[in-house]
Design a protein around this motif. Structure first.
Motif, PDB file in Angstrom:
ATOM      1  N   TYR A   1       0.801  -1.104   0.063  1.00  9.86           N
ATOM      2  CA  TYR A   1      -0.119  -0.043   0.040  1.00  9.86           C
ATOM      3  C   TYR A   1       0.906   1.162  -0.004  1.00  9.86           C
ATOM      4  O   TYR A   1       0.519   2.130  -0.681  1.00  9.86           O
ATOM      5  N   LEU A   2       1.970   1.289   0.914  1.00 13.40           N
ATOM      6  CA  LEU A   2       2.729   2.324   1.014  1.00 13.40           C
ATOM      7  C   LEU A   2       3.589   2.658  -0.509  1.00 13.40           C
ATOM      8  O   LEU A   2       3.598   3.743  -0.889  1.00 13.40           O
ATOM      9  N   GLY A   3       4.138   1.447  -1.018  1.00 14.25           N
ATOM     10  CA  GLY A   3       4.767   1.575  -2.122  1.00 14.25           C
ATOM     11  C   GLY A   3       3.906   2.004  -3.178  1.00 14.25           C
ATOM     12  O   GLY A   3       4.207   3.113  -4.134  1.00 14.25           O
ATOM     13  N   THR A   4       2.606   1.727  -3.456  1.00 13.90           N
ATOM     14  CA  THR A   4       1.774   1.984  -4.429  1.00 13.90           C
ATOM     15  C   THR A   4       1.463   3.340  -4.300  1.00 13.90           C
ATOM     16  O   THR A   4       1.266   4.069  -5.257  1.00 13.90           O
ATOM     17  N   THR A   5       1.302   3.974  -3.144  1.00 17.89           N
ATOM     18  CA  THR A   5       0.674   5.272  -2.762  1.00 17.89           C
ATOM     19  C   THR A   5       1.919   6.148  -3.347  1.00 17.89           C
ATOM     20  O   THR A   5       1.665   7.210  -4.277  1.00 17.89           O
ATOM     21  N   LEU A   6       3.270   5.890  -3.078  1.00 14.10           N
ATOM     22  CA  LEU A   6       4.203   6.854  -3.465  1.00 14.10           C
ATOM     23  C   LEU A   6       4.635   6.816  -4.917  1.00 14.10           C
ATOM     24  O   LEU A   6       5.299   7.626  -5.393  1.00 14.10           O
ATOM     25  N   VAL A   7       4.260   5.582  -5.515  1.00 10.40           N
ATOM     26  CA  VAL A   7       4.663   5.423  -6.992  1.00 10.40           C
ATOM     27  C   VAL A   7       3.568   6.316  -7.656  1.00 10.40           C
ATOM     28  O   VAL A   7       3.895   6.998  -8.748  1.00 10.40           O
ATOM     29  N   ARG A   8       2.425   6.365  -7.041  1.00 15.29           N
ATOM     30  CA  ARG A   8       1.285   7.204  -7.866  1.00 15.29           C
ATOM     31  C   ARG A   8       1.495   8.583  -7.579  1.00 15.29           C
ATOM     32  O   ARG A   8       0.918   9.699  -8.347  1.00 15.29           O
TER      33      ARG A   8
ATOM     34  N   LYS B   1       8.491  15.315  -0.144  1.00 15.76           N
ATOM     35  CA  LYS B   1       7.929  15.957   1.026  1.00 15.76           C
ATOM     36  C   LYS B   1       8.379  15.409   2.222  1.00 15.76           C
ATOM     37  O   LYS B   1       9.052  15.760   3.218  1.00 15.76           O
ATOM     38  N   LEU B   2       8.492  14.085   2.182  1.00 15.92           N
ATOM     39  CA  LEU B   2       9.153  13.086   3.242  1.00 15.92           C
ATOM     40  C   LEU B   2      10.729  13.450   3.441  1.00 15.92           C
ATOM     41  O   LEU B   2      10.848  13.540   4.705  1.00 15.92           O
TER      42      LEU B   2
ATOM     43  N   ILE C   1      18.829   8.405  -1.869  1.00 14.48           N
ATOM     44  CA  ILE C   1      17.239   8.776  -2.097  1.00 14.48           C
ATOM     45  C   ILE C   1      17.199   9.108  -3.355  1.00 14.48           C
ATOM     46  O   ILE C   1      16.086   8.515  -4.096  1.00 14.48           O
ATOM     47  N   ASP C   2      18.041   9.602  -4.052  1.00 16.74           N
ATOM     48  CA  ASP C   2      17.797   9.587  -5.634  1.00 16.74           C
ATOM     49  C   ASP C   2      17.645   8.322  -6.456  1.00 16.74           C
ATOM     50  O   ASP C   2      16.701   8.263  -7.445  1.00 16.74           O
ATOM     51  N   GLN C   3      18.407   7.386  -6.006  1.00 18.83           N
ATOM     52  CA  GLN C   3      18.138   5.894  -6.617  1.00 18.83           C
ATOM     53  C   GLN C   3      16.777   5.332  -6.205  1.00 18.83           C
ATOM     54  O   GLN C   3      16.225   4.897  -7.173  1.00 18.83           O
ATOM     55  N   VAL C   4      16.307   5.692  -4.826  1.00 21.17           N
ATOM     56  CA  VAL C   4      15.058   5.233  -4.664  1.00 21.17           C
ATOM     57  C   VAL C   4      14.059   5.968  -5.548  1.00 21.17           C
ATOM     58  O   VAL C   4      13.101   5.153  -5.867  1.00 21.17           O
ATOM     59  N   ALA C   5      13.992   7.081  -5.782  1.00 24.99           N
ATOM     60  CA  ALA C   5      13.130   7.725  -6.524  1.00 24.99           C
ATOM     61  C   ALA C   5      13.006   7.373  -7.964  1.00 24.99           C
ATOM     62  O   ALA C   5      12.070   7.163  -8.622  1.00 24.99           O
ATOM     63  N   GLU C   6      14.192   6.912  -8.546  1.00 27.81           N
ATOM     64  CA  GLU C   6      14.463   6.346 -10.016  1.00 27.81           C
ATOM     65  C   GLU C   6      13.660   5.127 -10.081  1.00 27.81           C
ATOM     66  O   GLU C   6      12.927   4.735 -10.928  1.00 27.81           O
TER      67      GLU C   6
ATOM     68  N   VAL D   1       8.598  -3.533  -3.311  1.00 25.37           N
ATOM     69  CA  VAL D   1       9.935  -2.998  -3.334  1.00 25.37           C
ATOM     70  C   VAL D   1      10.084  -1.537  -3.122  1.00 25.37           C
ATOM     71  O   VAL D   1      10.970  -1.141  -2.134  1.00 25.37           O
ATOM     72  N   VAL D   2       9.395  -0.849  -3.484  1.00 30.03           N
ATOM     73  CA  VAL D   2       9.602   0.597  -3.330  1.00 30.03           C
ATOM     74  C   VAL D   2       8.989   1.053  -1.821  1.00 30.03           C
ATOM     75  O   VAL D   2       9.560   1.897  -1.161  1.00 30.03           O
ATOM     76  N   GLY D   3       7.921   0.331  -1.532  1.00 32.94           N
ATOM     77  CA  GLY D   3       7.417   0.668  -0.041  1.00 32.94           C
ATOM     78  C   GLY D   3       8.721   0.167   1.058  1.00 32.94           C
ATOM     79  O   GLY D   3       8.929   1.168   1.836  1.00 32.94           O
ATOM     80  N   GLU D   4       9.222  -0.855   0.728  1.00 27.54           N
ATOM     81  CA  GLU D   4      10.459  -1.347   1.784  1.00 27.54           C
ATOM     82  C   GLU D   4      11.405  -0.180   1.465  1.00 27.54           C
ATOM     83  O   GLU D   4      12.176   0.327   2.667  1.00 27.54           O
ATOM     84  N   LEU D   5      11.755   0.022   0.406  1.00 28.04           N
ATOM     85  CA  LEU D   5      12.866   1.234   0.125  1.00 28.04           C
ATOM     86  C   LEU D   5      12.520   2.385   0.756  1.00 28.04           C
ATOM     87  O   LEU D   5      13.485   3.037   1.525  1.00 28.04           O
ATOM     88  N   VAL D   6      11.246   2.856   0.776  1.00 27.63           N
ATOM     89  CA  VAL D   6      10.891   4.070   1.279  1.00 27.63           C
ATOM     90  C   VAL D   6      11.102   3.967   2.946  1.00 27.63           C
ATOM     91  O   VAL D   6      11.499   4.902   3.646  1.00 27.63           O
TER      92      VAL D   6
END
Length: 529
Positions: A390-397, A404-405, A419-424, A442-447
């Motif tokens: 859920y967290l990863g989906t929200t921040l991908v969208r 902001k975080l 952090i730039d790599q996570v955004a990519e 994957v994105v949720g865990e990285l965040v």
């Protein structure tokens, strides 16, 4: 409910204001808990009997533990979020049952009342709750839904006189069979059947139509049972409404977000206690290479475990500081606290058990019971997998939310590059639906690891251990970034291929379903009914 009954109930509830617990400082409550643990608590018996000690509720109420954030004028302690963390870390170190009991009552039960009940209801109910004259909880989960709150099937219908009728069932409700007041969340419909959104109601469990189902026989946390609840034409007055009609999700969400940070604090207390016991063991344990405490690999294992604890401590402390300052805290921080706090907390317990060797596997030792009890925390209030996706989906969208975080802290230059790599990686969303789920996880865990790395890097200069913790967190983020690169994962088997593979197990292990215990053996003798 008739006017006479309502007046009698109001009189009984208002009488509770005459018996409020005295105000206690956080230091007083911490001392009480330590004294109680040393002199009056037997966790082993509590676990075996599946019940809390009979005198515990009144003693905890007298110490102020049942109204932690209730205003003082209503008999509570009006604690800050920072002090709340301290108390739940202490409770977590003592016994998960006591910690969950207090957390459910204070965060899931009282918090929605504080947030959304009318002043009149607060004045009647909160003094009783703070004084331990009644318990409270929330009922959200259902047999068919857990984290997917919008799939709720329990309904409430509004009548012309302003009252409501609630129908449905809830499952896995902590204190559900013991609470006098239950915050029930249901899909509301008006007199014509039109949906008005999920709505909360504060319900007296003695109301006709409120039925308590069986207690679940759980692996751990046995003294705080989980119950099924059913509502059969449960009629409640207009005053039962929590907030505005259709605003129940906001009320529930606020309580659950705060509760997630509390879960992390509790897990950290248990992790500290477990690591403390493991470290004591190494001091007196001799192995072939000499003292276990001097073994390089064991030292590394213990140091990394301490780093996990300190990292999560830093995280939840930051959240509490922001909340105490009146600052808005985005949901991602609470999700991060829940995911990493509970995952790393339980891993620390597991590691401590491993260091203890055969002694760790004894169920009579503290770490063994922590192992069973805190396993639920990876599922409680949203499983790790569900809320990570859920967290990863929200921040991908909404990638701007991730930006902001990041701006909420002052990360170091090396961390900013990570952090730039996570955004990519977040921006590289696949087209396949199944791959999107994996990508979101994957994105949720990285965040989560990004947020943890940011707050630990800011604290790196406070002490040698803080410096080690910051380096450890950064290394963990780097490792996960490497694993998240394209090509690092193999192709998934199709669902049909996987189903066929598992079906083949029957050829190896056969049918081993146990049929020795028919349901009749659990029922009372027919001649005694």
């Amino acid at each position: 409910m008739t006017d006479a009954k309502a007046m009698n109930q109001d009189a009984a509830l208002s009488a509770a204001t005459k018996d409020r617990p005295k105000s206690s400082s956080t230091a007083d409550m911490l001392l009480f808990l330590r004294t109680y643990a040393q002199n009056f608590l037997n966790s082993r018996l509590m676990d075996e009997r599946r019940s809390l000690p009979p005198a515990m509720i009144s003693e905890f109420a007298e110490a102020g533990l049942l109204g932690l954030q209730v205003p003082r004028e209503l008999g509570g302690q009006d604690l800050s979020h920072s002090d709340l963390n301290r108390l739940f870390t202490q409770l977590g170190a003592i016994d998960a049952n006591l910690a969950v009991f207090c957390a459910v009552h204070n965060t899931l039960g009282i918090a929605p009342i504080l947030l959304s009940a009318t002043d009149e209801v607060k004045g009647r109910v909160l003094p009783r709750l703070a004084a331990g004259q009644a318990l409270t909880t929330s009922a959200i989960s259902e047999p068919g839904i857990g984290s997917h709150v919008r799939g709720m099937t329990t309904t409430a219908t509004r009548h012309p006189d302003g009252s409501y009728t609630i129908k449905g069932a809830k499952k896995w409700i902590s204190l559900g069979g013991d609470a006098r007041y239950v915050n029930i969340f249901a899909g509301l419909r008006d007199e014509r059947g039109r949906p008005l959104g999920i709505t909360g109601f504060l319900v007296d469990s003695r109301t006709p139509g409120f039925a308590i189902g069986p207690e679940m026989l759980t692996l751990g946390l046995r003294a705080v049972p989980q119950y099924d609840l059913t509502f059969n034409n449960l009629r409640v007055p207009p005053s039962a409404l929590l907030g505005a009609e259709g605003n129940g999700l906001a009320t529930a969400k606020a309580a659950f977000m705060g509760g997630r940070a509390v879960l992390a604090a509790m897990a950290m207390g248990a992790a500290m206690r477990s690591l403390e016991l493991a470290q004591r063991f190494t001091q007196g344990r001799e192995v072939a290479t000499g003292s276990l405490a001097e073994n390089g690999r064991i030292r590394e294992v213990l140091a990394e475990t301490a780093a996990t604890i300190q990292a999560v401590e830093t995280l939840i402390s930051r959240i509490a500081t922001w909340r105490d300052a009146g600052q808005d805290v985005p949901d991602a921080w609470y999700f991060c606290a829940k995911i990493l706090g509970c995952e790393l907390g339980w891993k620390a317990i597991d590691t401590s058990l491993q260091v203890l060797g055969a002694r760790g596997f004894l169920d009579t030792n503290t770490v063994g019971q922590h192992f069973r009890d805190y396993r639920l925390f990876r599922i409680f209030e949203g499983s790790t997998e569900a809320i990570t996706v859920y967290l990863g989906t929200t921040l991908v969208r909404h990638p701007d939310r991730f930006t902001k975080l990041v701006r909420q802290t002052r990360p170091t230059a090396p961390v900013l590059k990570l952090i730039d790599q996570v955004a990519e990686i977040g921006a590289d969303r696949p087209d396949d639906v199944a791959a999107q789920h994996i990508h979101a996880a994957v994105v949720g865990e990285l965040v989560c690891w990004t947020l943890l790395t940011m707050v630990t890097s800011e604290a790196a200069t406070r002490s040698a251990m803080d410096g080690y913790t910051a380096a450890w967190a950064e290394n963990q983020l780097q490792r996960r970034l490497r694993n998240a690169q394209p090509g690092s994962r193999g192709s998934l088997p199709t669902k049909a291929e996987f189903d066929q593979h598992v079906a083949g197990y029957a050829q190896v292990i056969g049918d081993v379903d146990q049929r020795r215990w028919p349901a009749e053996e659990w029922r009372s003798d027919p001649l005694l009914r």
